[in-house]
Each structure stands twice: as C-alpha cells, then as structure tokens.
Scaffold this active site. Structure first.
Site, PDB file in Angstrom:
ATOM      1  N   HIS A  22      36.849  40.413  39.961  1.00 23.15           N
ATOM      2  CA  HIS A  22      36.315  41.573  39.249  1.00 23.15           C
ATOM      3  C   HIS A  22      35.114  41.179  38.390  1.00 23.15           C
ATOM      4  O   HIS A  22      34.046  41.811  38.474  1.00 23.15           O
ATOM      5  CB  HIS A  22      37.420  42.180  38.367  1.00 23.15           C
ATOM      6  CG  HIS A  22      36.987  43.382  37.596  1.00 23.15           C
ATOM      7  ND1 HIS A  22      37.165  44.662  38.055  1.00 23.15           N
ATOM      8  CD2 HIS A  22      36.361  43.502  36.384  1.00 23.15           C
ATOM      9  CE1 HIS A  22      36.680  45.525  37.179  1.00 23.15           C
ATOM     10  NE2 HIS A  22      36.187  44.839  36.150  1.00 23.15           N
ATOM     11  N   GLU A  23      35.292  40.156  37.597  1.00 25.82           N
ATOM     12  CA  GLU A  23      34.203  39.751  36.706  1.00 25.82           C
ATOM     13  C   GLU A  23      33.038  39.142  37.477  1.00 25.82           C
ATOM     14  O   GLU A  23      31.884  39.272  37.074  1.00 25.82           O
ATOM     15  CB  GLU A  23      34.717  38.763  35.653  1.00 25.82           C
ATOM     16  CG  GLU A  23      35.813  39.322  34.753  1.00 25.82           C
ATOM     17  CD  GLU A  23      35.426  40.604  34.043  1.00 25.82           C
ATOM     18  OE1 GLU A  23      34.217  40.822  33.827  1.00 25.82           O
ATOM     19  OE2 GLU A  23      36.327  41.387  33.701  1.00 25.82           O
ATOM     20  N   HIS A  26      30.629  41.903  38.416  1.00 21.87           N
ATOM     21  CA  HIS A  26      29.692  42.215  37.324  1.00 21.87           C
ATOM     22  C   HIS A  26      28.621  41.118  37.208  1.00 21.87           C
ATOM     23  O   HIS A  26      27.425  41.402  37.103  1.00 21.87           O
ATOM     24  CB  HIS A  26      30.440  42.291  35.991  1.00 21.87           C
ATOM     25  CG  HIS A  26      31.382  43.451  35.870  1.00 21.87           C
ATOM     26  ND1 HIS A  26      31.024  44.740  36.166  1.00 21.87           N
ATOM     27  CD2 HIS A  26      32.685  43.514  35.454  1.00 21.87           C
ATOM     28  CE1 HIS A  26      32.042  45.552  35.944  1.00 21.87           C
ATOM     29  NE2 HIS A  26      33.069  44.829  35.518  1.00 21.87           N
TER      30      HIS A  26
END
Length: 450
Positions: A22-23, A26
């Site tokens: 997920h990170e 980003h």
C-alpha cells in the site's frame, strides 16, 4: 500458546505485506510525480531498522506493525526551503495529488489480483457442497444426504464455503433462497429454502445449521476403534470394521450408530449389522444389551474412532493464462460481497458482530496458514482487497477522504479552506475511532467464555 504465537506471527506477516504494498503505491507514484519523499515507514512507533537512500528518503521498520505511512515534503507540515518548493506535495497539480493518494489502494487491488492468480496456479483445495444428513426446513424442501449444491440464487458454487456464504447473504436479506442441486444419481433438482422464516436475531454464523443442513465432509465414518471384552460385540465386530448398516438402516456417519443400536434394542431380538472389513462386506448378527448408563439405554460395547479429516474433493486450479480471468472474476465476486456486507451493516440487515479487529485478523491468518499456502494466499488477497475498499471510502483521514477533497477542488477550481479540511479530519478521526472501538469490542467479546 502455540496458537497464540502463530496468530501473532501470521498477523505481522500479513499486515507487513499489505502495508508495504500500500505505502509503496503512494511512494512510487509520488517519486514519478517529482514529490520528495521524506520517510517510508512500515509500522508505527520506535524505529527498529532504518536506512536512507541517495534521494534522502528514510526507510523505516517500526515497532508496532499495525499500519504504515509515507511522509512527503509538504508546506502545510513545516517550512520548506525555496529551492525545494517545486517538490512539495501541496504544490503539485491536483491530478497528480489524486494519482498519488489513489496509488495506495490501487496497489492493494493489484496485489489482490496477483495473489489470486498465484492461488489459482497453486490450486485452491476444498470440500464440495455435498450434503450430509438434513433435517428441518432442508428436509421439507426435498433436499437429501448426498445432494450436491451447485447454485444458490443464480450464483454458481463449487465448495461448501461458497454455498454457506451465499445462503448466509440470503438469510441476512430476509429472503428465501433458490437452491440447485445435483443428486447422487446425477438428477438435477431445484429447491427453495425458506430462510426468510428464520427468527429475528438468528446467529448469522450458523445459517446452514439453522436451515437443517450439514456437510458431507463433516460426517465421521463409523469405524470401530475398540471392542469391550465380554460385550455383545466381543467376537463379532473387530477394530477397523466400518459399520455400513444397522438392522437394515444405512449408516453414513458415526453419530448415527448409537441411535440405531438403541432402536434395535427397543425392537428386541438380534439384528444384522453390515460392516466393511478390509476387502469383505459382512453381515453379522448382534443383540444389544440394555444398560441405563449407555446413550439411549442400550449398548453393544464398541467405541468409534475419532477419525481423520477426509481428503479434499474439489480443486480450483488453472494454467498461467486461464488463471488471469479466474482471478479477475474472483476479485469481482469478493468486491461485490464486501460492498454488499458494508451495505447490510449500514442498513442493519447484518449484525455489527461481523466487524472484527486485530484479534479476528490474527486468528483468521493463523487458521488460513494452517490450511496451506493456497488458503493463505486467498486470505491475503481478501485482506488486501478489504484494505483497498476501506481506504477508498470517502471518510476524511483515509485516502478516500483526501480524494474527496481533491475532487471538490477540481469542481470549484480552488482548494478547500484549512478550516473545512481540519473539521473534516476531526469527523473522520471520530468515525475511524468508533469503527476501531467496535472492532476491538467484538474481538474482546469473542474471547469471553460463553
């Protein structure tokens, strides 16, 4: 203790994988958009490991593995050197900010598809939706032991788990379920389970049982483990015999033996017990003996084997190319089920007890890991998709809340005021705190003795 440690370990592994992807979503898009990333952290709290790359980004693995974050250069969070203002997140065009924020949940969707593809390549093994003994509304609906459920309300099912989920969703919606079955002789039939008649407040985890259904794989074979000396079965039955029938009544599971023995005793006189002994099928005469301490008041002096889990009888496995559309279909079904469950929680059709927190996740992670790599991949895929859907919700403080802000900015042509955004953050924080509180409450409640 082993289960506790296993649950903690597999939860850390699961959340570590999902949070990292997920990170990274980003992080990767932010870098492509020219934003300076100050820190990439997996976990919160005191750093356990750190490393800094040539771009000045600090990579951190922290003590509490319950999340993570990517911290970017942003004028709203501190002073920024004039030479670096072009690399600040807040100074990027709105479409780039949207892409950066959306990249996290999108990365989880991509991970979900990759995990499902890998699962179908390995092959997910399970038990078919073949029925064991039926009673109640299932018997009234003309369902019989040996029937295999192939479809529920137009939704094809292969396994007992898929059938159970479909039946549970119908029960939550307070509607009857149309069930297609394939009989042991190959005959197709339709039946209607009146699940809308279940009482208010029914246990949602027990819908098949409340409907009078049991699954074939749950039935323990009636295999003799021990014969008591001097009992009626002494010299007649032997350890290892599989009981097939008692007094003309077929035996499908060990649970049926004691009631049939009691019925034979009440009838009086000897009866025939059919057994499978190695390669031979034998019919043996047996006379139960009355015993007030025995279940049903009659006994023959045998103990049944605890048995072992039967072999899986269905396997969803595809080649590298065929696994791609299979993964997409499965992800679509999981998305529809997740969104449907969220809607039911909001409308009150589903119990809030279905919301679970870290304890529930840990137990599910451990249970899936024990079942094998295929089921652990499926668990990770479901969790990754759930994380993506949760983050896409338009709740301030989550990614979806930021996306909502930026979409409003696109429409009105200017950013929202700091006052409005701060107020939204407080609302989002309150909603998230309430959801987490409910999840922890359900976790704690689930650990209390009943």
């Amino acid at each position: 203790m082993a289960d506790f440690l296993g649950s903690v370990w597999w939860m850390i592994v699961s959340l570590g994988v999902l949070v990292t992807f997920h990170e990274f979503g980003h992080f990767w898009v932010a870098r492509r958009c020219g934003v300076k990333v100050l820190r990439f952290s997996v976990g919160f709290g005191r750093p356990l490991w750190t490393r800094r790359d040539r771009h000045g980004t600090e990579f951190v693995v922290a003590l509490l593995p319950l999340g993570g974050y990517v911290r970017m250069l942003d004028e709203r969070e501190g002073n920024v050197h004039p030479a670096e203002r072009a690399h600040a997140f807040n100074n990027k065009p709105v479409w780039q900010r949207i892409a950066i924020v959306a990249a996290g949940p999108v990365a989880n969707v991509i991970l979900c598809l990759a995990l499902l593809w890998a699962m179908f390549m390995v092959g997910r093994a399970d038990y078919s939706a073949t029925l064991g003994p039926v009673q109640g509304m299932a018997a009234s609906a003309n369902l019989h032991p040996g029937d295999r459920i192939t479809d529920v309300d137009g939704r094809p099912v292969q396994s007992w788990a898929e059938a159970s989920i479909a039946l549970t969703l119908a029960a939550m919606d307070r509607r009857d379920a149309r069930v297609d079955v394939l009989g042991p002789e190959g005959d197709d039939r339709h039946a209607t389970l009146p699940l809308g008649q279940l009482p208010a407040g029914f246990a949602e985890q027990r819908v098949p049982e409340l409907a009078g259904l049991s699954w074939g794989f749950q039935q323990r074979q009636a295999i003799v483990a021990e014969v008591s000396t001097g009992s009626p079965a002494d010299g007649v039955l032997m350890p290892g015999d599989r009981i097939l029938a008692v007094d003309g009544q077929s035996v499908d599971s060990a649970d049926q033996v004691e009631p049939l023995i009691a019925a034979l005793g009440r009838r009086g006189g000897p009866g025939m017990v059919e057994v499978q002994r190695e390669e031979d099928r034998l019919a043996l005469e047996l006379t139960p003996r009355q015993d007030a301490s025995a279940p049903g008041g009659w006994r023959v002096g045998v103990a049944m084997s605890a048995g072992t889990a039967p072999a899986y009888d269905v396997r969803a496995q595809y080649g590298p190319l065929a696994a791609v559309p299979a993964a997409i279909r499965e992800a679509g079904r999981m998305t529809a089920d997740t969104l449907g469950m969220m809607k039911r929680l909001v409308t009150g059709n589903a119990s809030l007890k279905n919301v679970s927190g870290p304890v529930g996740i840990a137990r599910a992670a451990n249970a899936s890991a024990k079942r094998g790599v295929d089921w652990f991949l499926y668990f990770l895929a479901a969790l990754s998709l759930g994380l993506a859907i949760l983050n896409f919700l338009p709740i301030p403080i989550l990614d979806g809340g930021h996306l909502l802000y930026y979409l409003i900015e696109l429409v009105k042509g200017s950013p929202l005021s700091d006052r409005v955004m701060i107020a939204g953050q407080y609302v989002g924080l309150a909603l998230l705190a309430g959801l987490m509180g409910l999840a922890f409450y359900n976790d704690i409640l689930g650990q209390l003795p009943r």
